[in-house]
Design a protein around this motif. Structure first.
Motif, PDB file in Angstrom:
ATOM      1  N   ALA A  21       0.833  -1.204   0.000  1.00 25.32           N
ATOM      2  CA  ALA A  21       0.000   0.000   0.000  1.00 25.32           C
ATOM      3  C   ALA A  21       0.866   1.252   0.000  1.00 25.32           C
ATOM      4  O   ALA A  21       0.664   2.180  -0.785  1.00 25.32           O
ATOM      5  CB  ALA A  21      -0.923   0.001   1.222  1.00 25.32           C
ATOM      6  N   PHE A  25       1.265   3.771  -3.107  1.00 22.92           N
ATOM      7  CA  PHE A  25       0.862   5.169  -2.958  1.00 22.92           C
ATOM      8  C   PHE A  25       1.978   6.106  -3.364  1.00 22.92           C
ATOM      9  O   PHE A  25       1.782   7.066  -4.117  1.00 22.92           O
ATOM     10  CB  PHE A  25       0.449   5.437  -1.496  1.00 22.92           C
ATOM     11  N   GLY A  28       2.569   5.937  -7.148  1.00 25.79           N
ATOM     12  CA  GLY A  28       1.476   6.580  -7.885  1.00 25.79           C
ATOM     13  C   GLY A  28       1.503   8.083  -7.719  1.00 25.79           C
ATOM     14  O   GLY A  28       1.281   8.834  -8.674  1.00 25.79           O
ATOM     15  N   TYR A  29       1.798   8.561  -6.516  1.00 26.55           N
ATOM     16  CA  TYR A  29       1.792   9.995  -6.259  1.00 26.55           C
ATOM     17  C   TYR A  29       2.872  10.700  -7.061  1.00 26.55           C
ATOM     18  O   TYR A  29       2.626  11.730  -7.694  1.00 26.55           O
ATOM     19  CB  TYR A  29       1.983  10.239  -4.755  1.00 26.55           C
ATOM     20  N   GLY A  32       2.248  10.615 -10.699  1.00 31.47           N
ATOM     21  CA  GLY A  32       1.039  11.335 -11.090  1.00 31.47           C
ATOM     22  C   GLY A  32      -0.063  10.446 -11.640  1.00 31.47           C
ATOM     23  O   GLY A  32      -0.910  10.904 -12.392  1.00 31.47           O
ATOM     24  N   SER A  33      -0.050   9.174 -11.247  1.00 31.45           N
ATOM     25  CA  SER A  33      -1.052   8.276 -11.815  1.00 31.45           C
ATOM     26  C   SER A  33      -1.784   7.513 -10.719  1.00 31.45           C
ATOM     27  O   SER A  33      -1.195   6.705 -10.017  1.00 31.45           O
ATOM     28  CB  SER A  33      -0.391   7.279 -12.762  1.00 31.45           C
ATOM     29  N   PHE A  34      -3.054   7.800 -10.562  1.00 29.93           N
ATOM     30  CA  PHE A  34      -3.883   7.101  -9.582  1.00 29.93           C
ATOM     31  C   PHE A  34      -4.018   5.633  -9.965  1.00 29.93           C
ATOM     32  O   PHE A  34      -3.986   4.747  -9.119  1.00 29.93           O
ATOM     33  CB  PHE A  34      -5.263   7.770  -9.567  1.00 29.93           C
ATOM     34  N   MET A  37      -1.118   3.436  -8.872  1.00 26.65           N
ATOM     35  CA  MET A  37      -1.184   3.074  -7.458  1.00 26.65           C
ATOM     36  C   MET A  37      -2.118   1.881  -7.256  1.00 26.65           C
ATOM     37  O   MET A  37      -1.789   0.927  -6.544  1.00 26.65           O
ATOM     38  CB  MET A  37      -1.711   4.264  -6.640  1.00 26.65           C
TER      39      MET A  37
ATOM     40  N   MET B  22      -5.989   4.423   1.954  1.00 24.13           N
ATOM     41  CA  MET B  22      -5.218   4.981   0.839  1.00 24.13           C
ATOM     42  C   MET B  22      -6.019   6.034   0.097  1.00 24.13           C
ATOM     43  O   MET B  22      -5.490   7.087  -0.278  1.00 24.13           O
ATOM     44  CB  MET B  22      -4.836   3.862  -0.136  1.00 24.13           C
ATOM     45  N   CYS B  23      -7.303   5.777  -0.121  1.00 20.03           N
ATOM     46  CA  CYS B  23      -8.128   6.745  -0.841  1.00 20.03           C
ATOM     47  C   CYS B  23      -8.305   8.014  -0.021  1.00 20.03           C
ATOM     48  O   CYS B  23      -8.305   9.128  -0.566  1.00 20.03           O
ATOM     49  CB  CYS B  23      -9.493   6.145  -1.167  1.00 20.03           C
ATOM     50  N   ILE B  25      -6.150   9.255   2.122  1.00 18.60           N
ATOM     51  CA  ILE B  25      -4.901  10.015   2.059  1.00 18.60           C
ATOM     52  C   ILE B  25      -4.736  10.654   0.689  1.00 18.60           C
ATOM     53  O   ILE B  25      -4.258  11.789   0.562  1.00 18.60           O
ATOM     54  CB  ILE B  25      -3.688   9.112   2.382  1.00 18.60           C
ATOM     55  N   ALA B  26      -5.153   9.941  -0.355  1.00 21.88           N
ATOM     56  CA  ALA B  26      -5.057  10.502  -1.702  1.00 21.88           C
ATOM     57  C   ALA B  26      -5.914  11.758  -1.814  1.00 21.88           C
ATOM     58  O   ALA B  26      -5.507  12.760  -2.402  1.00 21.88           O
ATOM     59  CB  ALA B  26      -5.494   9.467  -2.740  1.00 21.88           C
ATOM     60  N   SER B  29      -4.295  14.612  -0.059  1.00 22.30           N
ATOM     61  CA  SER B  29      -3.143  15.170  -0.753  1.00 22.30           C
ATOM     62  C   SER B  29      -3.546  16.266  -1.729  1.00 22.30           C
ATOM     63  O   SER B  29      -2.706  17.075  -2.133  1.00 22.30           O
ATOM     64  CB  SER B  29      -2.386  14.073  -1.502  1.00 22.30           C
ATOM     65  N   TRP B  75      -3.281  14.409  -9.492  1.00 26.65           N
ATOM     66  CA  TRP B  75      -3.321  12.979  -9.844  1.00 26.65           C
ATOM     67  C   TRP B  75      -4.668  12.356  -9.483  1.00 26.65           C
ATOM     68  O   TRP B  75      -5.048  11.323 -10.006  1.00 26.65           O
ATOM     69  CB  TRP B  75      -2.194  12.223  -9.144  1.00 26.65           C
ATOM     70  N   ASN B  76      -5.396  13.058  -8.605  1.00 25.39           N
ATOM     71  CA  ASN B  76      -6.660  12.531  -8.108  1.00 25.39           C
ATOM     72  C   ASN B  76      -7.849  13.259  -8.729  1.00 25.39           C
ATOM     73  O   ASN B  76      -8.903  13.358  -8.145  1.00 25.39           O
ATOM     74  CB  ASN B  76      -6.682  12.679  -6.578  1.00 25.39           C
ATOM     75  N   LYS B 146     -11.192  11.658  -8.255  1.00 23.67           N
ATOM     76  CA  LYS B 146     -11.412  10.230  -8.448  1.00 23.67           C
ATOM     77  C   LYS B 146     -11.922   9.642  -7.135  1.00 23.67           C
ATOM     78  O   LYS B 146     -12.729   8.727  -7.120  1.00 23.67           O
ATOM     79  CB  LYS B 146     -10.126   9.551  -8.856  1.00 23.67           C
ATOM     80  N   THR B 147     -11.415  10.177  -6.014  1.00 23.28           N
ATOM     81  CA  THR B 147     -11.915   9.717  -4.723  1.00 23.28           C
ATOM     82  C   THR B 147     -11.812  10.873  -3.751  1.00 23.28           C
ATOM     83  O   THR B 147     -10.812  11.575  -3.713  1.00 23.28           O
ATOM     84  CB  THR B 147     -11.097   8.505  -4.236  1.00 23.28           C
TER      85      THR B 147
END
Lengths: 93, 167
Positions: A21, A25, A28-29, A32-34, A37, B22-23, B25-26, B29, B75-76, B146-147
């Protein structure tokens, strides 16, 4: 699995999922790609499933010491001699 | 860990809980993104301006709408919904907002745009208050993730005025 193996399997499962995880993360961060991740994490879940769920031999390194069958014969099971009255089962129509 | 099913259940539950974290935290961010959008609107022409038979004013105009919303994308981000509203004050209402145009921006590459269009939706007043009316053109946007949390903001552009008489 033996007791030791069960503990190892559970710890391994938790650690592997958290590592995938965090790794997923961060990757992906910064890429720049969700979606990346999610792919890394999904791959990690599948790998963890393959390693921790089936009953692999390395989980059975400390096998339980079951009593040897020849020992059983030396110590026969005591007979129960008490007289217990049996209850008549009630008849249902 | 007594059986296959027990371990499978424990793994699945833990995996999904971690996914939820994870979602979260995303989404969090996204707060670290400091966007710097710009936009400009020009009214090129008032096509017609009339009082409708039911009593309300209506105006049709041709505009150039240009904006650079690229810094809103993270990214999100799934898409950015943007709309242009004409805002003005009347005696009866302290704020009137009439949406003139909207669009969906699906990716960062499309976020810098320049369009030449008439108003997509009709600019109709509640009454006949539009003659010589000063109004602002406000570009609103909603950054849809996205989330997680959706962010919304706007840019207000002042200095527009409708004509004195019907055309």
């Amino acid at each position: 699995m033996d007791w030791e193996g069960q503990k190892v399997a559970e710890q391994l499962m938790q650690i592997m999922l958290v590592v995938f995880a965090i790794g997923g993360f961060i990757t992906g961060y910064f890429m720049g790609s969700f979606q990346l991740m999610l792919f890394i994490y999904a791959g990690g879940v599948v790998l963890t499933t393959l390693i921790t769920i089936p009953n692999w031999p390395f989980f059975n390194r400390h096998p339980l010491q079951w009593l040897d069958p020849s020992e059983i014969e030396k110590h026969p099971k005591p007979q129960v001699t008490s007289s217990i009255s049996k209850k008549q089962p009630s008849k249902k129509k | 860990m007594h059986s296959f099913g027990y371990r499978a259940n424990a793994l699945l539950t833990f995996a999904i809980t971690i996914l939820a974290v994870m979602c979260a935290i995303a989404s969090f961010s996204d707060n670290f993104n400091s966007p710097s959008p710009t936009s400009q609107v020009q009214v090129l022409n008032i096509n017609w301006f009339r009082n409708k038979p039911d009593g309300d004013d209506e105006v049709s105009m041709t505009m150039n709408i240009s904006a650079d919303l690229q810094s809103l994308f993270t990214w999100n981000t799934k898409q950015v919904f943007v709309f242009l509203a004409a805002e003005y004050k009347t005696r009866k209402n302290s704020l009137n907002q009439v949406s003139l145009w909207d669009g969906i921006i699906p990716a960062k590459e499309h976020a810098k745009f320049y369009i030449h269009t008439t108003n997509k939706y009709r600019f109709v007043d509640q009454g006949s208050n539009l003659r010589e009316r000063d109004f602002n053109m406000t570009l609103h946007w909603h950054v849809m993730p996205k989330t997680g949390k959706m962010f919304a903001d706007k840019i207000v552009m002042t200095g527009f005025r409708l004509p004195q008489a019907y055309r």
